[in-house]
Design a protein around this motif. Structure first.
Motif, mmCIF file in Angstrom:
data_model
loop_
_atom_site.group_PDB
_atom_site.id
_atom_site.type_symbol
_atom_site.label_atom_id
_atom_site.label_comp_id
_atom_site.label_asym_id
_atom_site.label_seq_id
_atom_site.Cartn_x
_atom_site.Cartn_y
_atom_site.Cartn_z
ATOM 1 N N GLY A 9 0.812 -1.300 -0.113
ATOM 2 C CA GLY A 9 0.151 0.200 -0.010
ATOM 3 C C GLY A 9 0.897 1.352 -0.076
ATOM 4 O O GLY A 9 2.026 1.300 -0.227
ATOM 5 N N ASP A 10 0.295 2.218 0.148
ATOM 6 C CA ASP A 10 0.900 3.446 0.050
ATOM 7 C C ASP A 10 1.095 4.349 1.613
ATOM 8 O O ASP A 10 0.176 3.901 2.380
ATOM 9 N N LEU A 11 1.657 5.352 1.666
ATOM 10 C CA LEU A 11 2.005 5.969 3.128
ATOM 11 C C LEU A 11 0.770 6.488 3.636
ATOM 12 O O LEU A 11 0.430 6.611 4.693
ATOM 13 N N LEU A 12 -0.045 7.192 2.695
ATOM 14 C CA LEU A 12 -1.252 7.643 3.202
ATOM 15 C C LEU A 12 -2.058 6.473 3.790
ATOM 16 O O LEU A 12 -2.990 6.855 4.936
ATOM 17 N N ASP A 13 -2.482 5.544 3.079
ATOM 18 C CA ASP A 13 -3.190 4.510 3.695
ATOM 19 C C ASP A 13 -2.878 4.098 5.106
ATOM 20 O O ASP A 13 -3.751 3.709 6.043
ATOM 21 N N HIS A 14 -1.226 3.874 5.074
ATOM 22 C CA HIS A 14 -0.869 3.583 6.298
ATOM 23 C C HIS A 14 -1.119 4.611 7.593
ATOM 24 O O HIS A 14 -1.368 4.241 8.737
ATOM 25 N N LEU A 15 -0.940 5.765 7.108
ATOM 26 C CA LEU A 15 -1.140 6.943 8.095
ATOM 27 C C LEU A 15 -2.657 7.097 8.733
ATOM 28 O O LEU A 15 -3.041 6.973 9.569
ATOM 29 N N VAL A 16 -3.558 6.834 7.525
ATOM 30 C CA VAL A 16 -4.930 6.972 7.895
ATOM 31 C C VAL A 16 -5.428 5.237 8.751
ATOM 32 O O VAL A 16 -6.169 5.814 9.838
ATOM 33 N N LYS A 17 -4.887 4.578 8.797
ATOM 34 C CA LYS A 17 -5.163 3.180 9.107
ATOM 35 C C LYS A 17 -4.401 3.077 10.574
ATOM 36 O O LYS A 17 -5.048 2.743 11.584
ATOM 37 N N HIS A 18 -3.173 3.527 10.610
ATOM 38 C CA HIS A 18 -2.368 3.332 11.926
ATOM 39 C C HIS A 18 -2.262 4.777 12.568
ATOM 40 O O HIS A 18 -1.536 4.469 13.986
ATOM 41 N N GLY A 19 -2.233 5.729 12.000
ATOM 42 C CA GLY A 19 -1.793 7.077 12.608
ATOM 43 C C GLY A 19 -0.573 7.313 12.384
ATOM 44 O O GLY A 19 0.218 6.803 11.479
ATOM 45 N N GLY A 27 7.825 -2.721 5.327
ATOM 46 C CA GLY A 27 7.727 -1.376 5.801
ATOM 47 C C GLY A 27 8.721 -0.464 5.110
ATOM 48 O O GLY A 27 8.643 0.870 5.335
ATOM 49 N N SER A 28 9.274 -0.911 4.340
ATOM 50 C CA SER A 28 10.408 0.230 3.200
ATOM 51 C C SER A 28 9.768 0.771 2.665
ATOM 52 O O SER A 28 8.357 0.242 1.857
ATOM 53 N N ALA A 29 9.991 2.114 2.171
ATOM 54 C CA ALA A 29 9.515 2.959 1.530
ATOM 55 C C ALA A 29 10.051 3.198 0.093
ATOM 56 O O ALA A 29 11.268 2.834 -0.120
ATOM 57 N N LYS A 30 9.245 3.328 -1.131
ATOM 58 C CA LYS A 30 9.816 3.310 -2.155
ATOM 59 C C LYS A 30 9.075 4.360 -2.883
ATOM 60 O O LYS A 30 7.781 4.714 -2.767
ATOM 61 N N GLY A 88 13.663 5.857 9.498
ATOM 62 C CA GLY A 88 13.893 4.744 8.583
ATOM 63 C C GLY A 88 13.249 5.248 7.174
ATOM 64 O O GLY A 88 13.978 4.916 6.173
ATOM 65 N N ARG A 89 12.088 5.403 7.026
ATOM 66 C CA ARG A 89 11.373 5.819 5.688
ATOM 67 C C ARG A 89 11.845 7.076 5.088
ATOM 68 O O ARG A 89 12.038 7.186 3.988
ATOM 69 N N PHE A 90 12.059 8.082 6.091
ATOM 70 C CA PHE A 90 12.692 9.273 5.588
ATOM 71 C C PHE A 90 14.209 8.929 4.822
ATOM 72 O O PHE A 90 14.503 9.628 3.885
ATOM 73 N N GLN A 91 14.905 8.122 5.511
ATOM 74 C CA GLN A 91 16.369 7.871 4.899
ATOM 75 C C GLN A 91 16.133 7.374 3.526
ATOM 76 O O GLN A 91 16.948 7.720 2.813
ATOM 77 N N GLN A 92 14.991 6.427 3.443
ATOM 78 C CA GLN A 92 15.095 5.730 2.157
ATOM 79 C C GLN A 92 14.473 6.834 1.132
ATOM 80 O O GLN A 92 14.924 6.679 -0.192
ATOM 81 N N LEU A 93 13.692 7.683 1.429
ATOM 82 C CA LEU A 93 13.260 8.512 0.488
ATOM 83 C C LEU A 93 14.406 9.638 0.153
ATOM 84 O O LEU A 93 14.526 9.837 -0.981
ATOM 85 N N ILE A 94 15.090 9.896 1.131
ATOM 86 C CA ILE A 94 16.243 10.895 0.933
ATOM 87 C C ILE A 94 17.146 10.152 -0.017
ATOM 88 O O ILE A 94 17.417 10.689 -1.104
ATOM 89 N N SER A 95 17.477 9.086 0.011
ATOM 90 C CA SER A 95 18.313 8.190 -0.930
ATOM 91 C C SER A 95 17.757 8.207 -2.224
ATOM 92 O O SER A 95 18.441 8.575 -3.254
#
Length: 195
Positions: free
Chosen positions: A21-31, A73-76, A40-47
């Motif tokens: 899924g995407d980060l928005l769905d995750h934030l809506v579902k889990h806060g 949970g890794s961000a792409k 961790g996700r921010f580091q992946q996005l910066i890279s």
């Protein structure tokens, strides 16, 4: 991106399937995320963003819907539909969505791609930590006024280093905004739990 196939009439971009899924769905579902999860996700996005910028690709549409999460949970980074392939020189296209758009883009000024993407990255980090946008308003002009006042407040209860980073990312003047290289060397980004 796995492959690009081009015909006379169509361009096909074949990308990896990310089933988390995407980060928005995750934030809506889990806060909102904890600082550790966000880091961790921010580091992946910066890279990912730094990799693209080095190749002259400006994303210009960073938002939670364009951050895909794999089951671990890794961000792409996804959706390069608004990207610019123009290396150097100012950009002028009004694109993205207002809540994540850099002030210079919102004001219809010529802008440099990297600082505009860095602003959006700051909004993303704020959204991950607070579960909301840093600048509010029920309509575009109210949000724009809120942003252009420059009265940014980091989410409550974040570490001082994180608040400092967020202020550096969400600096109104693109010339004074942190660069991706500065972000990569930031103490909060590089903090690792010891022990």
């Amino acid at each position: 991106m796995v492959q690009v196939i081009e015909s006379e009439e169509t361009l096909f971009i074949i990308s990896e399937y990310v089933r988390g899924g995407d980060l928005l769905d995750h934030l809506v579902k889990h806060g909102q995320l904890t600082e550790e999860e966000a880091r961790g996700r921010f580091q992946q996005l910066i890279s990912a963003l730094q990799y693209r910028h080095r190749r002259g690709v400006m994303h210009r549409d960073l938002k939670p819907e364009n951050v895909l999460l794999d089951p671990a949970g890794s961000a792409k980074l996804a959706d390069f539909g608004f990207c610019s392939l123009v290396p150097g020189g100012p950009l002028s296209t009004f694109c993205g969505i207002p809540g994540y758009m850099a002030p210079e883009v919102m004001q219809l000024q010529p802008y440099a791609g990297p600082p505009a993407d860095v602003w959006s990255l700051g909004v993303l980090l704020h959204a991950m930590l607070a579960g909301s946008l840093p600048f509010s308003g029920e309509e575009f002009h109210a949000m724009q006024r809120s942003m252009l006042l420059g009265a940014y407040s980091p989410p409550r209860l974040v570490w001082r280093q994180c608040a400092r980073l967020l202020r550096g990312l969400l600096t109104l003047d693109p010339e004074k905004r942190k660069t991706l290289e500065e972000v990569m060397g930031d103490p909060w980004v590089n903090w690792a739990r010891r022990g």
